[in-house]
Design a protein around this motif. Structure first.
Motif, PDB file in Angstrom:
ATOM      1  N   GLU A 169     -45.285  64.439 -12.937  1.00 21.85           N
ATOM      2  CA  GLU A 169     -43.582  64.397 -13.448  1.00 21.85           C
ATOM      3  C   GLU A 169     -44.333  65.568 -13.122  1.00 21.85           C
ATOM      4  OE1 GLU A 169     -46.011  64.204 -17.341  1.00 21.85           O
ATOM      5  OE2 GLU A 169     -44.107  62.974 -18.315  1.00 21.85           O
ATOM      6  N   GLY A 170     -44.797  66.460 -12.239  1.00 22.22           N
ATOM      7  CA  GLY A 170     -44.332  67.418 -11.414  1.00 22.22           C
ATOM      8  C   GLY A 170     -44.021  66.947 -10.021  1.00 22.22           C
ATOM      9  N   GLY A 171     -43.846  65.761  -9.494  1.00 24.65           N
ATOM     10  CA  GLY A 171     -44.230  65.863  -8.101  1.00 24.65           C
ATOM     11  C   GLY A 171     -45.182  65.919  -7.360  1.00 24.65           C
ATOM     12  N   PHE A 172     -45.633  65.513  -5.841  1.00 23.96           N
ATOM     13  CA  PHE A 172     -46.079  65.998  -4.891  1.00 23.96           C
ATOM     14  C   PHE A 172     -45.896  67.057  -4.418  1.00 23.96           C
ATOM     15  CE2 PHE A 172     -44.788  61.268  -4.953  1.00 23.96           C
ATOM     16  CZ  PHE A 172     -46.776  60.777  -5.422  1.00 23.96           C
ATOM     17  N   SER A 173     -47.389  67.863  -4.182  1.00 23.54           N
ATOM     18  CA  SER A 173     -47.156  68.852  -3.602  1.00 23.54           C
ATOM     19  C   SER A 173     -46.937  68.543  -1.646  1.00 23.54           C
ATOM     20  CB  SER A 173     -48.594  69.509  -3.478  1.00 23.54           C
ATOM     21  OG  SER A 173     -49.433  68.756  -2.971  1.00 23.54           O
ATOM     22  N   PRO A 174     -47.188  69.827  -1.624  1.00 25.95           N
ATOM     23  CA  PRO A 174     -46.491  69.755   0.027  1.00 25.95           C
ATOM     24  C   PRO A 174     -47.869  69.021   1.092  1.00 25.95           C
ATOM     25  CG  PRO A 174     -45.558  71.987  -0.698  1.00 25.95           C
ATOM     26  CD  PRO A 174     -46.345  71.047  -1.585  1.00 25.95           C
ATOM     27  N   ARG A 175     -49.285  69.457   0.396  1.00 30.62           N
ATOM     28  CA  ARG A 175     -50.189  69.092   0.977  1.00 30.62           C
ATOM     29  C   ARG A 175     -50.191  67.421   0.964  1.00 30.62           C
ATOM     30  NH1 ARG A 175     -55.672  67.636   0.059  1.00 30.62           N
ATOM     31  NH2 ARG A 175     -54.320  67.519  -2.544  1.00 30.62           N
ATOM     32  N   GLU A 176     -49.876  66.671  -0.243  1.00 30.90           N
ATOM     33  CA  GLU A 176     -49.969  65.655  -0.401  1.00 30.90           C
ATOM     34  C   GLU A 176     -48.954  65.076   0.155  1.00 30.90           C
ATOM     35  OE1 GLU A 176     -52.206  65.952  -5.054  1.00 30.90           O
ATOM     36  OE2 GLU A 176     -49.847  66.259  -4.711  1.00 30.90           O
ATOM     37  N   ILE A 177     -47.486  65.776   0.505  1.00 38.95           N
ATOM     38  CA  ILE A 177     -46.839  65.085   1.367  1.00 38.95           C
ATOM     39  C   ILE A 177     -46.919  65.420   2.733  1.00 38.95           C
ATOM     40  CG2 ILE A 177     -43.966  64.734   2.183  1.00 38.95           C
ATOM     41  CD1 ILE A 177     -44.238  63.999  -0.090  1.00 38.95           C
ATOM     42  N   ALA A 178     -47.961  66.179   3.199  1.00 36.38           N
ATOM     43  CA  ALA A 178     -48.164  66.060   4.730  1.00 36.38           C
ATOM     44  C   ALA A 178     -50.010  64.993   4.539  1.00 36.38           C
ATOM     45  CB  ALA A 178     -49.003  67.576   4.832  1.00 36.38           C
ATOM     46  N   TRP A 179     -50.277  64.550   3.729  1.00 37.48           N
ATOM     47  CA  TRP A 179     -51.452  63.710   3.747  1.00 37.48           C
ATOM     48  C   TRP A 179     -50.556  62.638   3.722  1.00 37.48           C
ATOM     49  CZ3 TRP A 179     -51.933  59.952   0.219  1.00 37.48           C
ATOM     50  CH2 TRP A 179     -53.600  59.055   0.356  1.00 37.48           C
TER      51      TRP A 179
END
Length: 235
Positions: free
Chosen positions: A189-199
């Protein structure tokens, strides 16, 4: 006709599990020679008759067997479970009803739920399979960190992440090709973190939109699955 689940069914004498036997004998009050349908969760339907109504080990004989036709595509979901487990139980039920191949639960940086027991979810899936008249049971995978090497990527699969930014606003229905294997990643619900988007970008996930408005996690999972069914059925 009553439908029961039994993973392994042979051509000879067969027995329902204790749970299914109790439901057959104590709840439905079926008797010897009553017809039943048994499904194996692998696509098999077994038209059968009851031989012995033992509430712990109900015996049945198979009269006829046929296989549920396989679809020319598969749908697989990677999803971060919600804090409220009822919403995940609801999602597993609905995805089983409309048809999905696998659901893999993931732990993300912003996840509110870090532990998940599959036993109850598995029972919900079995119940939904029987109630919907299906014979295919989705595979449920244990929770893993999103970036773990244990994440299962089916071969020759289109992989999508339900996330959009200024440069990526294409809807899933436009990006998905028909008759393919699909894997859709749904975040917490909090969305993806920048680290996860990069992954995800490194893993070649395609960013896909599920509509103009923000969806809850379970709504997004159901919407993605139904969208992929729809584009294939319209062809």
């Amino acid at each position: 006709m009553a439908i029961f689940y039994q993973l392994k069914v042979t051509d000879g004498a067969n027995f329902l599990s204790e749970e299914e036997s109790r439901h057959c004998v104590k709840v439905l009050r079926l008797r010897p020679n009553d017809p039943i349908t048994v499904v194996d969760g692998k696509g098999g339907y077994y038209q059968s008759v009851i031989q012995e109504t033992n509430p712990k080990r109900c015996a049945f004989n198979v009269i006829n067997h046929y296989q549920q036709p396989a679809l020319p595509y598969s749908i697989n979901l990677l999803i971060a479970p919600t804090k409220n487990l009822d919403r995940m139980e609801w999602l597993v039920e609905k995805l089983t009803e409309i048809g999905i191949n696998s659901i893999q639960f993931i732990e993300c940086d912003y996840s509110e739920r870090r532990v998940l027991k599959l036993e109850r979810l598995q029972r919900k899936a079995v119940s939904a399979m029987k109630q919907s008249g299906r014979a295919l049971l989705p595979t449920l995978f244990e929770m893993q960190p999103l970036t773990s090497e244990q994440i299962n990527f089916p071969e020759n699969t289109q992989i999508f992440i339900a996330h959009i930014d200024e440069n990526h606003r294409q809807p899933l229905s436009h990006l998905a090709k028909i008759h393919k294997s699909y894997l859709v990643l749904i975040g917490p619900e909090g969305g993806f973190s920048p680290r996860e988007i990069a992954w995800a970008t490194e893993q070649k996930f395609q960013m896909a939109s599920l509509g103009d408005y923000r969806l809850r996690t379970e709504t997004a999972g159901l919407t993605a699955c139904q969208t992929l069914h729809t584009i294939n059925h319209l062809q």
